[in-house]
Every structure is written in C-alpha cells, then in structure tokens.
Design an enzyme around this catalytic site. Structure first.
Site, PDB file in Angstrom:
ATOM      1  CG  ASP A 264      -2.236   0.785   0.882  1.00 30.14           C
ATOM      2  OD1 ASP A 264      -2.180   1.650  -0.025  1.00 30.14           O
ATOM      3  OD2 ASP A 264      -3.277   0.582   1.529  1.00 30.14           O
TER       4      ASP A 264
HETATM    5  C1  BGC Z   1      -5.097   3.105   0.085  1.00 36.63           C
HETATM    6  C2  BGC Z   1      -5.278   2.105  -1.019  1.00 36.63           C
HETATM    7  C3  BGC Z   1      -5.186   2.806  -2.352  1.00 36.63           C
HETATM    8  C4  BGC Z   1      -3.862   3.528  -2.452  1.00 36.63           C
HETATM    9  C5  BGC Z   1      -3.652   4.245  -3.781  1.00 36.63           C
HETATM   10  C6  BGC Z   1      -3.857   3.966  -0.116  1.00 36.63           C
HETATM   11  O1  BGC Z   1      -3.790   5.000   0.801  1.00 36.63           O
HETATM   12  O2  BGC Z   1      -5.051   2.433   1.323  1.00 36.63           O
HETATM   13  O3  BGC Z   1      -6.493   1.435  -0.864  1.00 36.63           O
HETATM   14  O4  BGC Z   1      -5.366   1.893  -3.398  1.00 36.63           O
HETATM   15  O5  BGC Z   1      -3.803   4.489  -1.419  1.00 36.63           O
HETATM   16  O6  BGC Z   1      -4.437   5.363  -3.893  1.00 36.63           O
END
Ligand code: BGC
Length: 730
Positions: A264
């Site tokens: 993530d």
């Molecule tokens: C989130 C993810 C997301 C990623 C990209 C993160 O902060 O937890 O779910 O896909 O950002 O935007």
C-alpha cells in the site's frame, strides 16, 4: 476457474524467463517500482526514469494523451516494457455507481459485476490497465471510514460480491483492452482495525483471520484476480507488508497465487514507524523477503534493493521471482506483445442507465409504518423535500470519486422537479448548510414547509468526506443539527420519510421511530435522485438488504450478527433498561447476562434486513433428510408466496448454526441466499443445498474441518428470524 484467462502457464513462463534473462539489475528493480507523479503532465525526472527503465508502473495518471506519452517513453529502449497504469477505480470512473457498501446492499453479483465492467471500459479509455479494487476487507465496525468501500460484514457475501467485481473488471481474458487487472486489497485483516480507527493495529488470531478475513481473498483468487495489495496494518503485531505468513505461506504456498503483491502507499517505508525495521533498507529487505513484489509510491525498493542483492542479503532468485510475478501480470494484460489500444468510452447515457439500476437496487427500506410508502401520486399534491443532502450533486457520489463527474449527478430535487406540474408541487429547503451544520436558525423554516405539505421527505446523512479512507467517526449518529431537524419536521404531524445518504450505517437511537418510513440509500451515485423519486412513488420497489448491521448506539460497536454465543446470553427477561433499575437495587438483582444497561443487546436493524412493498411469505420449510453424510447434499426447500396485489422481490437467506463443536461456533452464519421476483398471487418453491464442506470451520489446528453433530438452520428474510429446522452431520 471462472474469469481466469486462458493463456497456458508454460507459455507465460517462457516469455517471462526470456525477458528476465535479458534484464540488468537496474531494469529488474525498475519493474518493482510503482511511481506517483505525473497527474496531467510529465516532470523531467519521471520522463528520465521511465525512459531508463526505472519504473514498472505509474499510478494516478488519467489523461489519455499523457498516459500514451508515458507508454512511448517506456518503450524508448529496445528492451523497454509497457507500464502498468493504476488508479483507484472503486465504484465507477466518470460514471459513479453506489459506493461498494451500497452495491453490496443489492446482494446481487450480477449488478456488482456489471458496474465493475462499465467502470473498467471507461477507465481503460483513459489509458488505465489496473485498478486498486475490489476492497475485500470484512468490515464489522462502521466507525471505520472504509466501511463505505467494503462489501459489508459477512465473509460469504463479501466473497460472492468481491469475486463478481473481479470478473467485472477483468472479464474472461485480460488482453481485452476494455478490461483492467484487478487488485484484491488489503491483505489481510485491515477491516478489524482496532476501535474502527484507520491504520490501527488488527489484533487478530490466526483462526479469526482464516475463518473471517481470508475467504473473500481466496474467492477473488479463484475468480482469477491478477494482483493483491498488502494492507497498512499490523496483524497480531507483524505489519502485513513484512508478513511472510500472509504473503508467502498462505497466499503463495497454500493458495498458489501467481500474480504479484503490491504494497500500500509507502507501507514499506512505514515498517520503520511500526517499529519492526531499523531503517528504509531494512524495511525493503523484510518486505521483499516476506513476499511483497512491488512498492507503491515509496523509495525503499528503488534506493536499496540493488545493494541488498549485491551484498547477498536478498538472493537474486527472490528478486527474479518478484520481477517474474510482475511480468506475468503484464503478459496476462497483453502488454508484453505491445501497447493496448484505447477503447472508446461508452456514452454517458449508457453509464446513466446502469447507475440508475444500481441506485435502485442499493436502497434498503428499513421501516415503513402504516405502509406510508409507496406514495400515491394522486394523493400527494405537495411534497416538502428537505435536508442538507436533497440537492448535493457531489455529495451523493460518496467517497473515492477522483474521476467522478458531479455534472452527471441528478439530485433528488432535480428528479422530483421533473414531475412538477399542475397538481404536484415541490417545496424545498435544506434546513442546514451541510450535514455538520449546528446552526438551528433555519430549522423552523424547513419544518414550516413540511407543515404545508402532504408528505415530507427528509434527505439526511453524511457528506462524502465523512467516510472513506482515514475518515473515521467515533460517534456515528447523524452529525450536526440533523436530528433536531428531523424532530421538528416530525412534530408537524405531516407523514415523514427519512432518506439516509451516508457512507456507513448510522446510529439512530432516539430518532428512528420519528419518521414513518426510512429508506437507506448509502451514497447511491449519480442517479440517486431519479432512483429515490421512483422508489418513493412505487415506480420501483426497494429490494436492498443490509450488508452490515445498524447499531442502536456507537458505544455498542462493534456489533455484528455472526458473533459467538456467550455463556450468559441476554434475552428480554434478563435485561432491565437503565431507567427502570430501582434505586438501591442489589448487585445481583438484575441478573448477569451479556448486555449494556443503556443499549441493550440487540442492534437496531439486523444484517440482512430490508422491507419491500409487496407481502411475500415463506412457508413449508422441508429438508430431504435428517442426517447428512460426507459426499451427500442436504436439500432444503421452502415456499415463497405472494398473497398481495403487487409483484415483489425477496432475498431469501439461509443461515446455519453448528450446535456443539470442539470450538464455540457463531450463533448464525450465512450459507446461501437467492433474490427472486414473484408476481402478485404467485408462489414458488426455492431449493438450497448444503454439503459437508459448507459446514466446515477452522479448528484448533488452524485447518478447515467439519465435525459430526447437530446443526440448526434458518431460512428467512433477515438474520434475525426465519423458519427453523435441524439436521445432523454424520
Ligand atoms: C489506500 C489504497 C489505495 C492507495 C492508492 C492507499 O492510501 O489504502 O487502498 O489503493 O492508497 O491510492
């Protein structure tokens, strides 16, 4: 397996191996870096990095021209490879469908699949080939803002709908340029963030992980999901991004996952903040060794992997396996054969038609006293449309709508105004500027309109910003002065419909019985307005069922239907509401059962609840045998009867309880469900089947087992009640 592409694995292996052999260390590491930074134009540093092969994918570029320029840059060198182009396409792209929690209220895999497929083609038309969806976290605490992005609290429901979303995004063959690679996220346990506070620890046992949080991911894998995202959280102390049990032992070892795992956002570097890594280099090493393949938005892999390999801390075999996993996904997408053509974006009308259907199906009728709904057009000459969300084109779209176009939204006010004319008038007042507005100055003006109307429709809830990632609430009542607005409108005596637009269930204790009818639409997307109008007037019937429990109060949380039994269960006789406790009552005079003095022991609306306009009844539950043996199927039949004058829809739900086992088993578990329509006066027989494999649970050795003994089952229209029967597993 449904949804998986048909490319033989051996062929994948050969191409990928040939490519790997031709890459130097820097190019290999480049494939493992997912970079943010374009967003409409290409900075010099990014152009250089892409052209040099130091980037494997880009996130958040949605301008098709810029996307194509980036792809051309990636092909500058003869050995260059096309980029993965990722984005959070969560519940629509330009067209916005209901938030995932709303879609889940349809309990319809077909609907969820159709919405994902439409979002995919709109997104692919802008140069994307990868979405960070579906989110498969089982969400049992609605204080957590990401409950909006979830498919609810039940592992079976999340599994079925999550797999449908994967099929919708990916189709049968990922080389189809209208499809996107999906990403099952966030592996694993993130929905259990303690206290419903985002990014918090998830103190989960292995059994709870396996039994509750893993099944949706396994279902997504069976549907062929191309990629998996590790979660931000620690699970029982070990952050997911460095968790070899999750990423290596379970995902690859036990389930045979062959795609790649992405971190993530900066979650590799954050291993230092979790206090499990010395520095960024140590974090990169731990993540890579644990089974993480690609880093999103951080710099740990880019800066440290080469040295880690040169020093021998990370083996070249492991690095090659990481790169091969990424290349295999690029191959599935057809990217190793060249760039994908951009499909043509469907016209907004096509999206609008599906968004309307989806908004209809996500609506859950929670309450309908005296059958106020559906309203009769000939009986309503004046309708007061009130509340801060009655005319908010952007807010009704909900969270995660980077690319959503509010201009495509039709609000309840706009939709109802279309019907205005002689004999039908709309009186409109927001009453409050926002849902958080505490200024009660205009409440009486709004109530005065209600007093003049035949019916008042009050659209309350939460703005989009109050749910979603990092947007958690400790108190999930209606914010601002909305409760007071409802009280004043109800006090006029005008029949009142409460419409909830929110990113989560809300705690309605104290006000839930003020309106005659309550319709929960969550954030229903672009077509919330026309859908609401048509539901109010019975052009369509609400068919939704709650995918998540509505508590009475926030202090009851987490509360979900599939909890374990307690040795001291509460019932009506054993619970004295706080106000009725006599002064000076002796300590044990109230009995000792599991409840709150001030909130009782039941939720306000149970999982699976949802009313319709017709009168469908379940009757005649029959089992074809009393004893089920391994290899056999227990056949369960029930009759659904529509004795009323309207056609109707019902989602019939099958729940089971394992009455005696070597571990305490939940009081109820959803095992199957079916949504059916029945004409007025009609009846039909529904059949469910259960086998030994449906009765398994994770035993003391952390393996799925079944145990002989007695089981209870219910067939009903919610998790609260149903027709009952018993059987034995031999
Ligand atoms: C989130 C993810 C997301 C990623 C990209 C993160 O902060 O937890 O779910 O896909 O950002 O935007």
């Amino acid at each position: 397996m449904e949804g998986q592409d048909t490319t033989p694995r051996e062929a994948l292996g050969t191409t990928v191996r040939r490519l790997l052999d031709g890459m130097d260390l820097e190019e290999k590491i480049g494939q493992l870096c997912l970079v943010n930074g374009a967003e409409g134009s290409i900075p010099q540093w990014l152009a250089e990095d892409v052209a040099a092969g130091r980037v494997g994918g880009i996130l958040n570029e949605v301008d098709p021209t810029v996307a194509c320029q980036l792809q051309q840059l990636a092909l500058t060198r003869p050995s260059g490879l096309p980029l993965l182009m990722g984005r959070d396409v969560i519940h629509g792209f330009h067209t916005v469908f209901p938030i995932p929690l709303g879609q889940a209220a349809s309990w319809s895999a077909d609907l969820v699949e159709a919405c994902a497929a439409h979002a995919a083609v709109e997104a692919a038309a802008c140069g994307l080939n990868w979405t960070f969806a579906p989110m498969l976290d089982v969400a049992r605490d609605p204080r957590w803002g990401r409950v909006a992005e979830s498919l609810g609290e039940d592992p079976l429901l999340v599994s079925r709908l999550g797999a449908a979303m994967v099929r919708g995004f990916q189709g049968g063959d990922l080389r189809d340029p209208t499809r996107l690679a999906a990403c099952a996220k966030h592996f694993a346990g993130y929905g259990a963030s303690e206290g419903g506070r985002d990014y918090n620890s998830c103190p989960l046992s292995e059994r709870e992980l396996r039994q509750v949080h893993f099944p949706p991911f396994q279902a997504a894998l069976e549907a062929g999901v191309a990629t998996v995202m590790a979660s931000f959280c620690d699970v029982d102390g070990l952050p997911a991004s460095a968790n070899a049990f999750l990423l290596d032992q379970v995902l690859r070892g036990e389930w045979g996952f062959r795609g790649f795992v992405v971190s993530d956002w900066e979650s590799v570097g954050q291993l230092t903040l979790h206090g499990v890594a010395e520095d960024e280099g140590d974090a990169a090493l731990q993540a890579a060794k644990a089974g993480l393949d690609m880093e999103m938005a951080g710099s740990s892999f880019r800066r440290h992997l080469a040295n880690l390999v040169r020093d021998g801390a990370l083996t070249l075999e492991r690095l090659d396996a990481m790169v091969a996993a990424v290349l295999a996904v690029k191959e599935r997408l057809g990217l190793l054969e060249g760039l994908r053509p951009l499909p043509t974006e469907p016209s907004p009308d096509v999206g609008a038609a599906l968004a309307y259907k989806a908004a209809l199906e996500c609506a859950v009728l929670l309450r309908n006293e005296g059958e106020l709904l559906p309203l009769r057009r000939d009986a309503v000459r004046t309708l007061a449309l009130l509340g801060p969300l009655a005319d908010e084109a952007a807010e009704q779209m909900g969270t995660w709508v980077f690319d959503g176009e509010a201009a495509r939204s039709v609000t309840p006010l706009t939709a109802l105004r279309k019907w205005e004319g002689p004999g039908f008038q709309i009186l409109h007042h927001a009453g409050l500027d926002t849902t958080r507005d505490l200024d009660a100055r205009h409440l009486d003006d709004a109530a005065a309109l209600a007093a003049r109307a035949d019916v008042a429709v009050l659209v309350l809830g939460e703005e989009a910003i109050l749910s979603g990632e990092a947007h958690c609430r400790a108190d999930i009542r209606l914010p601002g002065a909305q409760e007071e607005l409802l009280r004043r409108v109800a006090a006029t005596g005008t029949p009142t419909v409460l419409v909830l637009m929110a990113g989560r269930p809300l705690a309605l204790e104290g006000i839930h019985d003020l309106p005659h009818a309550t319709l929960c639409m969550f954030h229903a997307g672009n077509q919330a307005g026309p859908a609401l109008r048509d539901l109010l007037f019975g052009v369509a019937e609400p068919v939704g069922k709650l995918p998540v429990t509505f508590p009475r109060q926030s202090g009851q949380l987490p509360v979900h239907y599939s909890h374990n039994p307690t040795g001291r269960p509460a019932d009506e006789g054993s619970y004295t509401p706080m106000a009725q406790i006599p002064q000076g009552a002796k300590q044990h005079s109230l009995g000792n059962t599991s409840h709150y003095l001030d909130a009782g022991y039941t939720p306000l609306y149970p999982f699976g609840h949802g009313l319709g306009y017709a009168h469908l009844q379940l009757r005649n539950l029959r089992l074809d045998r009393e004893e089920l043996k391994a290899g056999e199927r227990l056949s369960i039949t029930v009759e659904l009867v529509n004795e009323g004058p309207r056609a109707g829809t019902e989602t019939v739900q099958l729940y089971v309880r394992d009455l005696v086992a070597s571990l305490s088993r939940p009081v109820k578990e959803l095992k199957d469900f079916r949504r059916v329509c029945l004409e007025a006066g009609d009846r039909m027989e529904l059949r469910f089947q259960l086998g030994e494999e449906d009765l398994r649970f994770v035993g003391r050795q952390q393996r799925w087992i079944s145990e002989a003994g007695r089981f209870q089952l219910w067939v009903g229209t919610s998790s609260a009640a149903g027709l009952e029967a018993f059987f034995t597993l031999a």
